[in-house]
Design an enzyme around this catalytic site. Structure first.
Site, PDB file in Angstrom:
ATOM      1  N   CYS A  66     -15.850 -13.201  -8.360  1.00  0.00           N
ATOM      2  CA  CYS A  66     -15.726 -13.294  -9.813  1.00  0.00           C
ATOM      3  C   CYS A  66     -14.555 -12.436 -10.309  1.00  0.00           C
ATOM      4  O   CYS A  66     -13.411 -12.710  -9.993  1.00  0.00           O
ATOM      5  CB  CYS A  66     -17.047 -12.924 -10.483  1.00  0.00           C
TER       6      CYS A  66
ATOM      7  N   HIS B  32     -20.543 -16.901  -8.262  1.00  0.00           N
ATOM      8  CA  HIS B  32     -21.335 -15.810  -7.697  1.00  0.00           C
ATOM      9  C   HIS B  32     -22.144 -16.324  -6.507  1.00  0.00           C
ATOM     10  O   HIS B  32     -23.216 -16.886  -6.699  1.00  0.00           O
ATOM     11  CB  HIS B  32     -22.285 -15.237  -8.747  1.00  0.00           C
TER      12      HIS B  32
ATOM     13  N   GLU C 179     -23.898 -14.690  -4.513  1.00  0.00           N
ATOM     14  CA  GLU C 179     -25.169 -13.946  -4.440  1.00  0.00           C
ATOM     15  C   GLU C 179     -26.209 -14.489  -5.409  1.00  0.00           C
ATOM     16  O   GLU C 179     -27.373 -14.115  -5.345  1.00  0.00           O
ATOM     17  CB  GLU C 179     -24.908 -12.455  -4.685  1.00  0.00           C
TER      18      GLU C 179
END
Lengths: 251, 194
Positions: free
Chosen positions: B76, B176, B178
């Site tokens: 990001c 993202h 994650e």
């Protein structure tokens, strides 16, 4: 193309998910982590946790909840409920929350939006706004809908985006709990007024209500609670329905 | 050891949680020595570009990240700071990739670009191994890196922009991983197991 989002909302009290109507007759509905995992597996795009704990231990239980959820869940989630200071926001984001939703605190201190957005990025700051029609004017309510303010609905929504909120979570108090559908008229005007994403909340009762909110009001996400909690409408079934009706969703 | 750089408030915990499911030998750190001892570096980031760059300078990591030859994954804002310049806060980045980040035009589209969007793979990529075009990832960005020679996948939000970039040991993803379910974990795994 960006997908439209489906967001289950979980009410949390003392670190446990509770179900009830209008915060009355609360029933323990299990651990936040387990429910969050279930929703995540069923295809929820995001989760919102609303903490309704009133005790002095609130801050600690909320941080622990965020840590537990973040450890297990690989989709974004928002936490809200009584967050009033930058320090609280920092702790929650550092513990693994992606966004915080702010409601009463930003009415009392609008500057908080700007400060939080500068420090953590606007994508982490959700303005949660409760509106109710009072004598033909949409008025803003705070403290879980218990206190009316002088603020008018649309101008407050515009104001929070000018101050730096990255998203608006708009709850229609007139529709909340009714299952009559989202407040399409308000939402439609709102999405033409602001350029940040809008999450519709309050009133979802059936699949068509979600389709209406996406098609007629051009909202970016729809939030619902009881419909998903009581498994009246499985998320998978809802998303397949939306997809079949031309809405771009993540299946 | 995999170093996860902790330099701004934000999602370091989420990145660590995701990494932990793949390889437990990681360290959350902002210490230069730790980075020198690491085999790979993850450079996450949410927030605002100029204050993030200020923090990097303050921690003495700017030059280190510019010259270190270790595999580096920017996520990001981390990816955006790997470019030459960021229009957000008008600040010089690390200059590891060419180009400057631009802001989405909020007169034609919603800003921030928030939610799940699909990527279109443009180039063979070690990072995207096993990922197909059309796979969806979670994004939350108001600024974007335009397409360049190193763009490996593209996402559209009114305009096509770099969803991922790659050049040798240097990697960046705008989304993202994650927070992007199994597909996101696959990308982190690809990086960790390089």
């Amino acid at each position: 193309m960006l997908c439209k989002r489906i967001i289950p909302c979980l009410d949390v009290k003392d670190g446990r998910v509770v179900k009830g109507t209008n915060f009355i007759n609360l029933v323990d509905a299990g651990s936040p982590v387990e429910l969050a995992a279930r929703y995540s597996n069923e295809g929820a795009d995001e989760l919102v946790f609303l903490d309704i704990t009133a005790s002095a231990e609130k801050r600690k239980t909320l941080v622990n909840l965020v840590k537990d959820v973040a450890r297990e869940i690989r989709i974004p989630f928002t936490v809200g409920g009584g967050i009033s200071e930058l320090k609280d926001i920092e702790v929650l984001l550092k513990s693994g929350a992606d966004k915080v939703s702010l409601n009463t605190s930003i009415v009392k201190n609008p500057e908080l939006i700007t400060q939080a957005s500068k420090q953590f990025g606007c994508q982490a700051v959700v303005a949660a706004i409760d509106v109710k029609l009072v004598e033909n004017t949409y008025k803003i309510f705070i403290k879980g809908g218990s206190e009316e303010t002088e603020l008018e609905g649309f101008s407050w929504c515009e104001n929070v985006t000018n101050l730096g909120a990255g998203e608006i979570l708009l709850t229609s108090m007139d529709r909340d709990g009714t299952k009559f559908g989202y407040d399409i008229e308000f939402l439609k005007e709102l999405t033409s007024l602001v350029t940040v994403p809008v999450i519709a909340s309050g009133g979802a009762g059936k699949k068509e209500d979600f389709l209406d909110a996406f098609q007629k009001a051009d909202v970016d996400a729809c939030l619902a609670a009881s419909l998903f909690h009581f498994n009246i409408l499985p998320i998978k079934e809802l998303k397949e329905y939306l997809n079949n009706n031309g809405i771009n969703v993540r299946l | 050891m995999i170093a996860i750089i902790d330099y701004v408030a934000g999602n370091v915990a989420s990145v660590a949680n995701a990494v932990n499911t793949i390889n437990t030998d990681y360290k959350i750190t902002c210490n230069e020595i730790d980075l020198l001892n690491a085999s790979k570096i993850i450079f996450p980031g949410v927030g605002e570009a100029s204050s993030a760059m200020k923090k990097l300078h303050k921690l003495n990591l700017y030059s280190m990240l510019r010259i270190c030859k270790k595999p580096l994954l920017g996520i990001c804002l981390g990816m955006q700071l790997m470019a030459e310049y960021s229009k957000e806060g008008k600040v010089m980045g690390l200059g590891l990739f060419r180009g400057s980040t631009e802001m989405f035009d909020n007169t034609v589209t919603k800003v921030p670009h928030m939610g799940w969007n699909s990527i279109d793979i443009k180039k063979e990529s070690k990072l995207l191994d096993g990922i197909k075009s059309g796979e969806k990832f979670y994004f939350a960005n108001s600024y974007y890196l335009p397409l360049n020679d190193c763009t490996t996948s593209v996402t559209n939000h009114q305009i096509d922009f770099s969803a991922s970039i790659e050049n040798g040991n240097l990697f960046g993803v705008q989304f993202h991983p994650e927070k992007s379910g199994e597909a996101g974990l696959k990308i982190l795994k690809n990086f960790i197991e390089l």
